[in-house]
Design an enzyme around this catalytic site. Sequence first.
Site, short mmCIF file in Angstrom:
data_model
loop_
_atom_site.label_atom_id
_atom_site.label_comp_id
_atom_site.label_asym_id
_atom_site.label_seq_id
_atom_site.Cartn_x
_atom_site.Cartn_y
_atom_site.Cartn_z
N ARG A 137 0.84 -1.22 0.00
CA ARG A 137 0.00 0.00 0.00
C ARG A 137 0.87 1.26 0.00
NH1 ARG A 137 -4.72 0.60 4.37
NH2 ARG A 137 -3.05 0.55 5.90
N ARG A 181 -0.60 -5.31 14.33
CA ARG A 181 -1.93 -4.75 14.05
C ARG A 181 -2.95 -5.86 13.79
NH1 ARG A 181 -0.67 -1.29 9.19
NH2 ARG A 181 -2.82 -0.56 9.25
P1 AMP Z 1 -6.02 3.00 10.55
O1 AMP Z 1 -5.62 4.05 9.57
O2 AMP Z 1 -7.49 2.94 10.76
O3 AMP Z 1 -5.42 1.64 10.22
O4 AMP Z 1 -5.40 3.43 11.97
C1 AMP Z 1 -4.00 3.60 12.13
C2 AMP Z 1 -3.65 3.51 13.60
O5 AMP Z 1 -4.30 4.56 14.31
C3 AMP Z 1 -4.08 2.24 14.31
O6 AMP Z 1 -3.17 1.17 14.14
C4 AMP Z 1 -4.11 2.72 15.76
O7 AMP Z 1 -2.81 2.87 16.30
C5 AMP Z 1 -4.70 4.13 15.61
N1 AMP Z 1 -6.18 4.08 15.65
C6 AMP Z 1 -7.04 4.41 14.64
N2 AMP Z 1 -8.30 4.26 15.05
C7 AMP Z 1 -8.25 3.83 16.33
C8 AMP Z 1 -9.24 3.48 17.28
N3 AMP Z 1 -10.56 3.52 17.01
N4 AMP Z 1 -8.82 3.09 18.51
C9 AMP Z 1 -7.52 3.06 18.83
N5 AMP Z 1 -6.54 3.35 17.96
C10 AMP Z 1 -6.90 3.74 16.72
#
Ligand code: AMP
Length: 223
Positions: A137, A181
């Site tokens: 990505r 993750r």
């Molecule tokens: P994403 O872009 O949705 O994959 O989010 C990237 C990172 O942001 C995640 O791996 C978490 O570290 C943090 N993050 C995003 N959304 C959340 C959430 N709802 N709760 C906790 N951490 C979040």
Amino acid sequence: MTLQLRTRCVFLGAPGAGKGTQAKRVAAEAGIAHISTGDMLREEVRSGSALGAEAKTYMDAGKLVPDQLIIDMVKARVERPDCKAADGSSAWILDGFPRTLPQAEALDQSLTGADALTHVISFAVPEDVLMGRLTGRRTCSKCGAIWHIEHNPTKQDGVCDKCGGELTQRSDDRPEAIGKRLEVYRSQTAPLLAYYGDRGVLREIDANRSPDVVFQELLNAMQ
Ligand code: AMP
């Protein structure tokens, strides 16, 4: 436009399941707000805020940021004018929130009767496919468009076809963080499938298909 403006929808799925790509497209089609907590946190990191500095340590390690921080952020975000339809009801797609049971419970509590969730869509993709999607990505640093070095490449390496911006790899899309993750998804987020299943709002879609096919199925599911 085929969707109702009053759609309040959660997109659930593992990292790399395609939630972000589809949420952008569906929200644009329906004229409703796209709320990505990951994008909001990355914006905080870019801006150099204290919140961004705190969040970055968790994000780079592939961990979730603390619940209360993210709950407060989302509560403030859904109050903004772009989340309200003309009749005052709320309309949005939540992409990447909730990710834990306490977050789901906080969301339920903050949404009163008329503003309750209308749809929760689970994006199902096998784990080996997720790995390939995440390692390849690339994101445009200027317009946020999402590309893939094999499945959806730009014409010129490293340059966004849409705006000419530079493509970057998210710091948490490196193999060390990806494993963490996916583990966090299994242990903390996957239990939300049962939570929403019990409430009768969950719909699973097979997201291991072409983006256009998934998009059409989403529009059908969200009518
Ligand atoms: P994403 O872009 O949705 O994959 O989010 C990237 C990172 O942001 C995640 O791996 C978490 O570290 C943090 N993050 C995003 N959304 C959340 C959430 N709802 N709760 C906790 N951490 C979040």
